[in-house]
Design an enzyme around this catalytic site. Sequence first.
Site, mmCIF file in Angstrom:
data_model
loop_
_atom_site.group_PDB
_atom_site.id
_atom_site.type_symbol
_atom_site.label_atom_id
_atom_site.label_comp_id
_atom_site.label_asym_id
_atom_site.label_seq_id
_atom_site.Cartn_x
_atom_site.Cartn_y
_atom_site.Cartn_z
ATOM 1 N N MET A 26 0.797 -1.426 0.059
ATOM 2 C CA MET A 26 -0.085 0.143 0.054
ATOM 3 C C MET A 26 0.811 1.205 -0.206
ATOM 4 O O MET A 26 0.458 2.286 0.299
ATOM 5 C CB MET A 26 -0.931 0.001 1.213
ATOM 6 N N GLY A 32 11.097 -2.820 5.556
ATOM 7 C CA GLY A 32 10.055 -4.251 5.640
ATOM 8 C C GLY A 32 9.659 -4.351 4.046
ATOM 9 O O GLY A 32 10.121 -5.698 3.801
ATOM 10 N N HIS A 33 9.304 -3.698 3.474
ATOM 11 C CA HIS A 33 8.997 -3.895 1.980
ATOM 12 C C HIS A 33 9.949 -4.190 1.127
ATOM 13 O O HIS A 33 9.999 -5.144 0.392
ATOM 14 C CB HIS A 33 8.165 -2.554 1.378
ATOM 15 N N GLN A 57 -10.368 -2.659 2.446
ATOM 16 C CA GLN A 57 -9.971 -3.274 3.635
ATOM 17 C C GLN A 57 -9.726 -2.266 4.807
ATOM 18 O O GLN A 57 -9.322 -2.718 5.948
ATOM 19 C CB GLN A 57 -8.452 -3.932 3.486
ATOM 20 N N GLN A 149 -3.008 -12.211 8.035
ATOM 21 C CA GLN A 149 -3.166 -11.838 6.783
ATOM 22 C C GLN A 149 -2.726 -12.866 5.804
ATOM 23 O O GLN A 149 -3.464 -13.496 4.739
ATOM 24 C CB GLN A 149 -2.584 -10.373 6.251
ATOM 25 N N VAL A 171 10.846 -7.106 9.669
ATOM 26 C CA VAL A 171 11.848 -6.205 9.790
ATOM 27 C C VAL A 171 11.649 -5.324 10.876
ATOM 28 O O VAL A 171 10.663 -4.835 10.901
ATOM 29 C CB VAL A 171 12.213 -5.411 8.349
ATOM 30 N N LEU A 179 8.713 -2.361 11.878
ATOM 31 C CA LEU A 179 8.638 -1.478 10.607
ATOM 32 C C LEU A 179 7.054 -1.509 10.372
ATOM 33 O O LEU A 179 6.565 -2.399 9.981
ATOM 34 C CB LEU A 179 9.687 -1.465 9.606
ATOM 35 N N SER A 180 6.760 -0.232 9.700
ATOM 36 C CA SER A 180 5.213 -0.211 9.392
ATOM 37 C C SER A 180 5.090 1.303 8.776
ATOM 38 O O SER A 180 5.550 2.174 9.132
ATOM 39 C CB SER A 180 4.031 -0.278 10.463
HETATM 40 P P1 AMP Z 1 1.486 -2.954 3.561
HETATM 41 O O1 AMP Z 1 2.229 -1.918 2.412
HETATM 42 O O2 AMP Z 1 1.669 -2.552 4.834
HETATM 43 O O3 AMP Z 1 0.196 -3.283 3.071
HETATM 44 O O4 AMP Z 1 2.546 -4.353 3.471
HETATM 45 C C1 AMP Z 1 2.786 -5.014 2.228
HETATM 46 C C2 AMP Z 1 3.428 -6.140 2.681
HETATM 47 O O5 AMP Z 1 4.830 -5.662 3.374
HETATM 48 C C3 AMP Z 1 2.771 -6.836 3.459
HETATM 49 O O6 AMP Z 1 2.828 -8.212 3.168
HETATM 50 C C4 AMP Z 1 3.119 -6.805 4.886
HETATM 51 O O7 AMP Z 1 3.057 -7.869 5.707
HETATM 52 C C5 AMP Z 1 4.681 -6.373 4.403
HETATM 53 N N1 AMP Z 1 5.274 -6.010 5.678
HETATM 54 C C6 AMP Z 1 5.034 -4.623 6.141
HETATM 55 N N2 AMP Z 1 5.662 -4.427 7.401
HETATM 56 C C7 AMP Z 1 6.580 -5.278 7.195
HETATM 57 C C8 AMP Z 1 7.808 -5.697 8.058
HETATM 58 N N3 AMP Z 1 8.167 -4.741 9.017
HETATM 59 N N4 AMP Z 1 8.686 -6.514 7.780
HETATM 60 C C9 AMP Z 1 8.273 -7.426 6.575
HETATM 61 N N5 AMP Z 1 7.370 -7.451 6.051
HETATM 62 C C10 AMP Z 1 6.620 -6.154 6.137
#
Ligand code: AMP
Length: 270
Positions: A26, A32-33, A57, A149, A171, A179-180
């Site tokens: 997103m 992480g990404h 969602q 998920q 990560v 990370l988020s």
């Molecule tokens: P998002 O953009 O938050 O929807 O995440 C996209 C993908 O990146 C999803 O599969 C998440 O699980 C993964 N993701 C988000 N944060 C992390 C993280 N800290 N470490 C590894 N994968 C991550």
Amino acid sequence: MKILLNKSDLNEAIKGISNLGFVPTMGALHKGHFSLIKKSKKVCKKTIVSIFVNPTQFNNKKDFIKYPRNLKKDLINLSKLKVNYVFIPKKKIIYETKRKKRLSIKNKEKILCAKFRKGHFEGVIDVMDRLTNLIKPKKIFMGKKDYQQIIFVKKFVEKKYNCKIIPCETVRDKNGMALSSRNLLLSKNNLNKAGNIAKEIINLKSLLKKKKNKKIFLEKKKGQIENFFKIKFEYLELRNQKNLKISNTSKQSKIFISYYLNKVRLIDNF
Ligand code: AMP
């Protein structure tokens, strides 16, 4: 790196690629990404990343509106990573066709985030179905940070498509928190707090190994952490990592947590 905005560009770009790795995101990309992208680049011939803030969602409109977006920076980072394709669809491209039957999840699956975010996973499964159908990847790389998920998507997507979900490690920041993209909405103080809460849960997990009555110990610790950090957990639960059933043993189990800091919802598992 090719930027793809519509279906015909997408079809043209990916035609004939048999080993395509897909990283759905997103946006507001972080390390992480990047780790998912690096994994895909390692094991797949070509890698496609999607950036789509999926409205269906979000169970809360305000959350959707304030979700961090940073397309310019994302594209610079993706180009540095030498991603082959970036798919940035508009909502009408993804939701062009109506679904005949509404997607639903079973009552017994309404645990953890599915209990607290009504309609969230239905939205996730819907968009993953649509993206997988368009992109037809061999492998989809997803983060274990969003553990529940992965379980939902794996069950639905692997059954319907000739495609494998590859779970990737979480990560973390130096301070221990996952990370988020939502971390961009937190103050420095709250980032520190989240790091300290993560450390507490890691410590709790190791203490838990020696405890006979894990349920009582968890309840007690949950209350102590809530009081100390002035937070309220939506859930803090020990669950089996395969089937997500409540667990009474440390083996094959993870502690799942969710809580809010300044109206920002954080989730993690350890
Ligand atoms: P998002 O953009 O938050 O929807 O995440 C996209 C993908 O990146 C999803 O599969 C998440 O699980 C993964 N993701 C988000 N944060 C992390 C993280 N800290 N470490 C590894 N994968 C991550």
